[in-house]
Design a protein around this motif. Structure first.
Motif, PDB file in Angstrom:
ATOM      1  N   VAL A 193     -40.976  -5.602 -14.937  1.00  0.00           N
ATOM      2  CA  VAL A 193     -40.129  -5.002 -13.898  1.00  0.00           C
ATOM      3  C   VAL A 193     -38.641  -5.077 -14.231  1.00  0.00           C
ATOM      4  O   VAL A 193     -37.822  -4.446 -13.548  1.00  0.00           O
ATOM      5  CB  VAL A 193     -40.378  -5.654 -12.519  1.00  0.00           C
ATOM      6  CG1 VAL A 193     -41.847  -5.552 -12.137  1.00  0.00           C
ATOM      7  CG2 VAL A 193     -39.905  -7.108 -12.489  1.00  0.00           C
ATOM      8  N   ALA A 194     -38.267  -5.836 -15.253  1.00  0.00           N
ATOM      9  CA  ALA A 194     -36.851  -6.068 -15.544  1.00  0.00           C
ATOM     10  C   ALA A 194     -36.123  -4.768 -15.868  1.00  0.00           C
ATOM     11  O   ALA A 194     -36.644  -3.903 -16.564  1.00  0.00           O
ATOM     12  CB  ALA A 194     -36.712  -7.052 -16.698  1.00  0.00           C
ATOM     13  N   ASP A 195     -34.928  -4.650 -15.324  1.00  0.00           N
ATOM     14  CA  ASP A 195     -34.023  -3.534 -15.635  1.00  0.00           C
ATOM     15  C   ASP A 195     -34.670  -2.176 -15.385  1.00  0.00           C
ATOM     16  O   ASP A 195     -34.678  -1.294 -16.246  1.00  0.00           O
ATOM     17  CB  ASP A 195     -33.523  -3.639 -17.077  1.00  0.00           C
ATOM     18  CG  ASP A 195     -32.726  -4.919 -17.324  1.00  0.00           C
ATOM     19  OD1 ASP A 195     -31.957  -5.310 -16.422  1.00  0.00           O
ATOM     20  OD2 ASP A 195     -32.890  -5.529 -18.390  1.00  0.00           O
ATOM     21  N   ALA A 196     -35.190  -2.019 -14.187  1.00  0.00           N
ATOM     22  CA  ALA A 196     -35.814  -0.747 -13.808  1.00  0.00           C
ATOM     23  C   ALA A 196     -34.747   0.285 -13.472  1.00  0.00           C
ATOM     24  O   ALA A 196     -33.564  -0.036 -13.275  1.00  0.00           O
ATOM     25  CB  ALA A 196     -36.739  -0.960 -12.617  1.00  0.00           C
ATOM     26  N   ASP A 197     -35.172   1.525 -13.418  1.00  0.00           N
ATOM     27  CA  ASP A 197     -34.262   2.594 -13.018  1.00  0.00           C
ATOM     28  C   ASP A 197     -34.295   2.818 -11.515  1.00  0.00           C
ATOM     29  O   ASP A 197     -33.244   3.025 -10.892  1.00  0.00           O
ATOM     30  CB  ASP A 197     -34.633   3.884 -13.759  1.00  0.00           C
ATOM     31  CG  ASP A 197     -34.427   3.754 -15.249  1.00  0.00           C
ATOM     32  OD1 ASP A 197     -33.275   3.881 -15.700  1.00  0.00           O
ATOM     33  OD2 ASP A 197     -35.420   3.488 -15.957  1.00  0.00           O
ATOM     34  N   ILE A 198     -35.498   2.771 -10.927  1.00  0.00           N
ATOM     35  CA  ILE A 198     -35.635   2.997  -9.491  1.00  0.00           C
ATOM     36  C   ILE A 198     -36.541   1.928  -8.904  1.00  0.00           C
ATOM     37  O   ILE A 198     -37.576   1.586  -9.468  1.00  0.00           O
ATOM     38  CB  ILE A 198     -36.203   4.396  -9.207  1.00  0.00           C
ATOM     39  CG1 ILE A 198     -35.172   5.458  -9.594  1.00  0.00           C
ATOM     40  CG2 ILE A 198     -36.594   4.546  -7.732  1.00  0.00           C
ATOM     41  CD1 ILE A 198     -35.658   6.876  -9.437  1.00  0.00           C
ATOM     42  N   TYR A 199     -36.126   1.400  -7.764  1.00  0.00           N
ATOM     43  CA  TYR A 199     -36.901   0.368  -7.056  1.00  0.00           C
ATOM     44  C   TYR A 199     -37.058   0.800  -5.609  1.00  0.00           C
ATOM     45  O   TYR A 199     -36.075   1.136  -4.934  1.00  0.00           O
ATOM     46  CB  TYR A 199     -36.178  -0.969  -7.137  1.00  0.00           C
ATOM     47  CG  TYR A 199     -36.776  -2.055  -6.266  1.00  0.00           C
ATOM     48  CD1 TYR A 199     -38.094  -2.464  -6.433  1.00  0.00           C
ATOM     49  CD2 TYR A 199     -36.016  -2.674  -5.272  1.00  0.00           C
ATOM     50  CE1 TYR A 199     -38.644  -3.462  -5.633  1.00  0.00           C
ATOM     51  CE2 TYR A 199     -36.554  -3.682  -4.479  1.00  0.00           C
ATOM     52  CZ  TYR A 199     -37.866  -4.064  -4.663  1.00  0.00           C
ATOM     53  OH  TYR A 199     -38.408  -5.046  -3.872  1.00  0.00           O
ATOM     54  N   LEU A 200     -38.288   0.805  -5.133  1.00  0.00           N
ATOM     55  CA  LEU A 200     -38.557   1.040  -3.717  1.00  0.00           C
ATOM     56  C   LEU A 200     -38.490  -0.303  -2.997  1.00  0.00           C
ATOM     57  O   LEU A 200     -39.277  -1.209  -3.288  1.00  0.00           O
ATOM     58  CB  LEU A 200     -39.932   1.671  -3.517  1.00  0.00           C
ATOM     59  CG  LEU A 200     -40.302   1.946  -2.059  1.00  0.00           C
ATOM     60  CD1 LEU A 200     -39.520   3.134  -1.520  1.00  0.00           C
ATOM     61  CD2 LEU A 200     -41.804   2.183  -1.909  1.00  0.00           C
ATOM     62  N   ALA A 201     -37.571  -0.443  -2.077  1.00  0.00           N
ATOM     63  CA  ALA A 201     -37.364  -1.720  -1.393  1.00  0.00           C
ATOM     64  C   ALA A 201     -38.625  -2.164  -0.663  1.00  0.00           C
ATOM     65  O   ALA A 201     -39.245  -1.381   0.065  1.00  0.00           O
ATOM     66  CB  ALA A 201     -36.206  -1.619  -0.411  1.00  0.00           C
ATOM     67  N   SER A 202     -39.001  -3.420  -0.875  1.00  0.00           N
ATOM     68  CA  SER A 202     -40.185  -3.971  -0.221  1.00  0.00           C
ATOM     69  C   SER A 202     -40.005  -4.024   1.289  1.00  0.00           C
ATOM     70  O   SER A 202     -38.901  -4.254   1.800  1.00  0.00           O
ATOM     71  CB  SER A 202     -40.464  -5.371  -0.771  1.00  0.00           C
ATOM     72  OG  SER A 202     -41.574  -5.954  -0.120  1.00  0.00           O
ATOM     73  N   HIS A 203     -41.099  -3.832   1.999  1.00  0.00           N
ATOM     74  CA  HIS A 203     -41.167  -3.925   3.461  1.00  0.00           C
ATOM     75  C   HIS A 203     -40.083  -3.086   4.123  1.00  0.00           C
ATOM     76  O   HIS A 203     -39.422  -3.525   5.065  1.00  0.00           O
ATOM     77  CB  HIS A 203     -41.076  -5.378   3.936  1.00  0.00           C
ATOM     78  CG  HIS A 203     -41.768  -5.586   5.244  1.00  0.00           C
ATOM     79  ND1 HIS A 203     -41.797  -6.804   5.883  1.00  0.00           N
ATOM     80  CD2 HIS A 203     -42.454  -4.732   6.051  1.00  0.00           C
ATOM     81  CE1 HIS A 203     -42.455  -6.698   7.014  1.00  0.00           C
ATOM     82  NE2 HIS A 203     -42.864  -5.450   7.128  1.00  0.00           N
ATOM     83  N   HIS A 204     -39.894  -1.860   3.579  1.00  0.00           N
ATOM     84  CA  HIS A 204     -39.002  -0.880   4.190  1.00  0.00           C
ATOM     85  C   HIS A 204     -37.563  -1.374   4.285  1.00  0.00           C
ATOM     86  O   HIS A 204     -36.818  -0.984   5.192  1.00  0.00           O
ATOM     87  CB  HIS A 204     -39.522  -0.469   5.575  1.00  0.00           C
ATOM     88  CG  HIS A 204     -40.998  -0.253   5.605  1.00  0.00           C
ATOM     89  ND1 HIS A 204     -41.592   0.860   5.035  1.00  0.00           N
ATOM     90  CD2 HIS A 204     -42.021  -1.021   6.067  1.00  0.00           C
ATOM     91  CE1 HIS A 204     -42.913   0.768   5.178  1.00  0.00           C
ATOM     92  NE2 HIS A 204     -43.193  -0.358   5.789  1.00  0.00           N
ATOM     93  N   GLY A 205     -37.176  -2.246   3.357  1.00  0.00           N
ATOM     94  CA  GLY A 205     -35.806  -2.730   3.303  1.00  0.00           C
ATOM     95  C   GLY A 205     -35.491  -3.876   4.239  1.00  0.00           C
ATOM     96  O   GLY A 205     -34.335  -4.292   4.362  1.00  0.00           O
TER      97      GLY A 205
END
Length: 287
Positions: A193-205
């Motif tokens: 997962v390190a240095d990803a381009d896009i991350y979907l925030a867990s539990h809706h932020g």
């Protein structure tokens, strides 16, 4: 080979993502649904069938069986996925705990399909989701927390990592501190997962899904929050702090953004692949 297409649907307080692989195969992660103007229901699954011409899903991933992640499940049989991944170790008593009567048909449908998809995927088989060749070079990796109590379904959420053309997208469910802490002890997870381009925030932020060490590790260019405007919260500032920023297209105009949200930006579309002229990787995000 084509491009990778990812759509983060606007499904209010919920999550639903569609992925079209570079060779045209169809994947969904979670089954939230939403509302259009005039309170008309929006089903991402029916939208794929009626407007994208998708007759069958090649792969469906359900991060965890909370209603806002399986709200569209009664339409899943219309696209009859070839392969289903979900946390299938959760006891039925924990799945039914606290479920309201109105929610029961959808939970029962989840239990039904959970029992239906019981064939083990064999390495080398045609429909093996772990084989990048099946997805036109798209690498799909899952991480399953298994040590946390099953009484909290959030901490059973599957984390999915998509990689193509040196672009990396991390999509969790509603993981909270206990499952994040477990995953952080896995060197395969931290490397992936390190240095990803896009991350979907867990539990809706929400605060419960935020983990500073995870954010520092993922170090995304963009963080996306899938939620309703009625649940907007101040944690967006924390995600902005640990996001590197990227130029996003809105009405063909580039705008520098660090975070995006479905409640402000609507459907978020991501394209990734190789530039045909230069051979270099590209990432384009449209709102």
């Amino acid at each position: 080979m084509g491009n990778l297409l990812v759509k983060f649907w606007d499904v209010n307080h919920g999550h639903a993502t569609y992925i079209r692989s570079p060779n045209g195969r169809h994947i969904v992660i979670d089954l939230g649904n939403g509302e259009l103007f005039g309170n008309e229901k929006f089903s991402p699954l029916l939208h794929l069938k009626n407007h994208y011409g998708v007759e069958q899903l090649d792969y469906c991933i359900i991060t965890h069986p909370h209603l806002d992640h399986i709200d569209d499940i009664l339409n899943l049989n219309k696209l009859s996925p070839k392969v289903l991944t979900r946390p299938n170790h959760i006891p039925e008593r924990d799945l039914l705990n606290g479920v309201r009567l109105s929610e029961l048909p959808k939970i029962k449908e989840y239990l039904r399909i959970n029992k239906k998809y019981n064939r083990e995927i064999i390495n080398g088989s045609y429909d093996n989701p772990a084989d990048p060749e099946f997805w036109g070079g798209l690498v799909i990796t899952h991480f399953h927390p298994l040590e946390c109590s099953t009484s909290n379904l959030n901490n059973q959420s599957i984390v999915t990592v998509l990689e193509y053309a040196k672009i990396k997208i991390v999509i969790p469910g509603d993981n909270e501190a206990p499952s994040w802490n477990e995953l952080l002890r896995d060197c395969n997870f931290t490397k992936k997962v390190a240095d990803a381009d896009i991350y979907l925030a867990s539990h809706h932020g929400r605060q419960s899904g935020y983990h500073q060490d995870v954010m520092k590790l993922i170090n995304p260019r963009l963080t996306i929050v899938s939620d309703s405007k009625y649940h907007e919260n101040s944690n967006i500032d924390r995600y902005r702090k640990y996001s590197r920023g990227w130029d996003v297209y809105k009405d063909n105009v580039e705008v520098r953004r660090f975070t995006l949200s479905t409640y402000n930006d609507g459907v978020i579309t991501v394209n990734a692949g190789h530039n045909q002229n230069t051979g270099k990787s590209y990432l384009q995000v449209d709102i």
